[in-house]
Write an enzyme that holds these catalytic residues in place. Sequence first.
Site, PDB file in Angstrom:
ATOM      1  N   ASP A 207      17.633   6.695  18.091  1.00  0.00           N
ATOM      2  CA  ASP A 207      16.664   6.025  18.952  1.00  0.00           C
ATOM      3  C   ASP A 207      17.215   5.932  20.371  1.00  0.00           C
ATOM      4  O   ASP A 207      18.024   6.778  20.776  1.00  0.00           O
ATOM      5  CB  ASP A 207      16.332   4.637  18.374  1.00  0.00           C
ATOM      6  CG  ASP A 207      14.867   4.246  18.595  1.00  0.00           C
ATOM      7  OD1 ASP A 207      14.481   4.109  19.762  1.00  0.00           O
ATOM      8  OD2 ASP A 207      14.137   4.087  17.602  1.00  0.00           O
ATOM      9  N   HIS A 282      13.281   0.134  23.169  1.00  0.00           N
ATOM     10  CA  HIS A 282      12.712   0.636  21.914  1.00  0.00           C
ATOM     11  C   HIS A 282      13.718   0.619  20.775  1.00  0.00           C
ATOM     12  O   HIS A 282      13.416   0.182  19.654  1.00  0.00           O
ATOM     13  CB  HIS A 282      12.190   2.048  22.164  1.00  0.00           C
ATOM     14  CG  HIS A 282      11.405   2.642  21.042  1.00  0.00           C
ATOM     15  ND1 HIS A 282      11.990   3.347  20.010  1.00  0.00           N
ATOM     16  CD2 HIS A 282      10.080   2.657  20.788  1.00  0.00           C
ATOM     17  CE1 HIS A 282      11.052   3.773  19.175  1.00  0.00           C
ATOM     18  NE2 HIS A 282       9.882   3.370  19.628  1.00  0.00           N
ATOM     19  N   SER A 646       6.231   3.525  15.420  1.00  0.00           N
ATOM     20  CA  SER A 646       7.661   3.272  15.649  1.00  0.00           C
ATOM     21  C   SER A 646       8.100   1.956  15.048  1.00  0.00           C
ATOM     22  O   SER A 646       9.251   1.796  14.638  1.00  0.00           O
ATOM     23  CB  SER A 646       7.963   3.250  17.152  1.00  0.00           C
ATOM     24  OG  SER A 646       8.043   4.542  17.681  1.00  0.00           O
TER      25      SER A 646
END
Length: 933
Positions: A207, A282, A646
Amino acid sequence: MEGIYLVHLMVVLCLGLFMRVWCQEETVTAVYMVTLKQAPAAHYYSEVRLESNGLSHGASGRLNKLDTSRNNSRSSRGYSSYLARVHDSLLRRVLRGQNYLKLYSYHYLINGFAVLVTPEQVYYLLLPSFSHHQLLDDLINGFAVLVTPEQAEKLSRRREVANVVLDFSLRTATTHTPEFLGLPRGAWVQEGGPESAGEGIVIGFIDTGIDPTHPSFSDDFSENVYPVPSHFSGICEVTKDFPSGSCNRKLIGARHFAASAITRGIFNATQDYASPYDGDGHGTHTASIAAGNHGIPVIVAGHHFGNASGMAPRSHIAVYKALYKSFGGFAADVVAAIDQAAQDGVDIISLSITPDRRPPGIATFFNPLDMALLSAVKAGIFVVQAAGNTGPSPKSISSFSPWIFTVGAATHDRVYSNSLFLGNNLTISGVGLAPGTKKGTMYTLVSAIHALNNDTADPNDMYLGECQDPSSLDQDLVQGNLLICSYSIRFVLGLSTVKQALQTAKNLSAAGVVFYMDPFVIGFQLNPTPMKLPGMIIPSPDDSKILLQYYNSSLERDILSKKIVKFGAVARILGGLKAKYSNSAPKVMYYSARGPDPEDSFLDDADIMKPNLVAPGNFIWAAWSSLGADSAEFQGENFAMMSGTSMAAPHVAGLAALIKQKFPTFSPTAIGSALSTTASLHDNKGGPIMAQRAYTNPDLNQSPATPFDMGSGFVNATAALDPGLIFDSMSRADVRMHGERAIGSFYVTDTLENNVDQETVEWCGKRLGGTIIMVNKSTGWPSQVPSSDSNRTGFDDFLAFLCGINGSAPVVLNYTGQHCGISTMNGTDLNLPSITIAKLNQSRSIQRIVTNIASNETYSIGWSAPYGVSVSVSPTSFCLANGQRQVLTVLLNATLNSSIASFGRIGLFGNQGHVVNVPLSVVLKISSNTTNS
């Protein structure tokens, strides 16, 4: 020996901007991933152990679970060093006297290196192992004109190299969800509570990195011993952004990968950070969803929104940063991250990323990312990937392969709603994590375009109406009133922010802010935005018109000058800090990518169900990086509310950790089966799970979800820990043996320990009239049936499936080093917990084998047939003791001609309460052969 060890070797050839220094002429830059024929460390040691145990290919026998390749990362370093020397030697020989820059050296799952070269040098490393000219035409992408006869001759001698693939880009695709999933009263209780849920399991995240200072990743929240798992050998990089001490017993590994991006000249060290640190947000968010600590207070904009917890709060985190804020990521870097994660010894890989485009070639499965993940699965790693946010159109799925567990996004039952009560007694709904105005008090509404402090300013200027500049507004008009601002496309693009508008309102002493939606912003989902002031965003253009009509009709203007003399509209904001839990949930979100699974670039359907299931992905609270820039509204906050597949994928990664903790010998396919067969089919009101079908007004455009929307259903955490039966990987020999001898049979152990009592044998045998077959319980396999260690993870089955694709043999050889031989296996032959048929030509017989991992139980079978298809399943009942297997034969017949997908389901109902659901999907149905007259 080379013939024995033919496995894929991946090389990345990066033609970077540095070539301008080396060459007098500018060259076209590109990144290629090249496959060579030599075993990576993981596969090499698997073969060595087989030989040392006296086994050969096809021989009977199994490896000890603790003696798998993924636990030999330390001992494999010698072979890895050898491969690195091979890489250097190959480069020196092929590119003798030429300039190049080596970027990566892959050696665990995929062996190879990354190197900066010219287009001509690419050809020196290619081999026409099956079709020289076809390989160049398909993969070199226009550089073939640069090949001279001499270079082609040199190329033909490069026996080390097998394949070249152009690199491609990728993109990134909670406080209440543990309760919604029933963890506190179910799955966590089974694992000893949140203080031990997931202990000993390592989840690897590919990620945007992680913020190591976040309390969700601290290791001092428990007094219990919290050792780093002995099978993990990863390290933590130390940089200025990620100093020594960033890792601990919770965050046990952290690296970053950016070589491909750097050679392209697009890496921005200021905002992307050349370290594992998360400059986006994120990665921090997804890691905490899966494995964040339990009971961390969520405080945003000064408001408390409860306490957060990951799904497996006691599990360990290893971070492999390969995605970045400014550009996303590239396959060369992501593959390097996957290779390292597997070598380090992670148990689960969580990928909240998807490719930007559908892979070209004969099948979507043949791309560097999916093939690297196949090797990870062979090493025993469970791989979870987000489905993508490209729904709701059919075939929009961005995760293709059957060895990857694909997760779509659904709602949960918590909503934050805000409301604006108007002076004409109308109430408009909106979003905004904000306090309300003073109860019982109505405030005057003033639009920003009517509060300009400069008479010469253009009131039609979009920027002025967005309340981004307090100096353009008259404080005397705004002070103490509700300021109306426009939410335009500039907010969507990040050019304007709610945070700046709130600052404007604060500077002008406004009582609050109301945003109306510009009519040009269509199909954009607003996450509830934190606001320190009373405020609200009206997400609906239609509701925005209602507000503006009331506001404009209440203005009093001078008859001659037309200037406003009085603002007559009044309203009050009710507030949106308190969550409500009355929503029907789950429902599949409109943005969640859908099946059927496209098998190739022509969009032919694969016999594979995608997604595998759905999980909470909408409005998810989770940790946020203190310097995260992905969302301006949450910048500087410790938590953020985000939406997308996600967010759904790490929910499943965390739940998989709980399954792995309870069943440490479960293969990746067994974990996937436990999650799939126990998934819920109904919402919390008892109705069918719905799927949104449109971007605009999604709640008004919905219908019952199909397997192409939700896969097997909505993840059921507690049931997945007690699935009863599992669909594990089986070789074709197992299917033949079970199919010929075992339908309706009862299997009994022949070992001395843990014998099934004779009473049970006689009872089950009499009840079902089955044949008793002795099974070696120490291996879990019938003693006369050979098995391989790789097929315990499903690799052999997946390899046979790939070989069954027409024309795939040379591609399989180049990616895996395995020769196909003759294979007629297709997707329906995989022992998956679903049945998907892209083309049912009259009839098809399909077999599945289930294994009982619970106590003795009798199952009855029922089914509902897809429209236009008749279905029968045999046997209709069976009895199994723990560890025993049963083959099921499913016969499907097309009863009409139709190209419209239809769906059914097979249910296995145990007398001990277990329920196993198997979705059926049939697309094209041909009931009889027809010819043109």
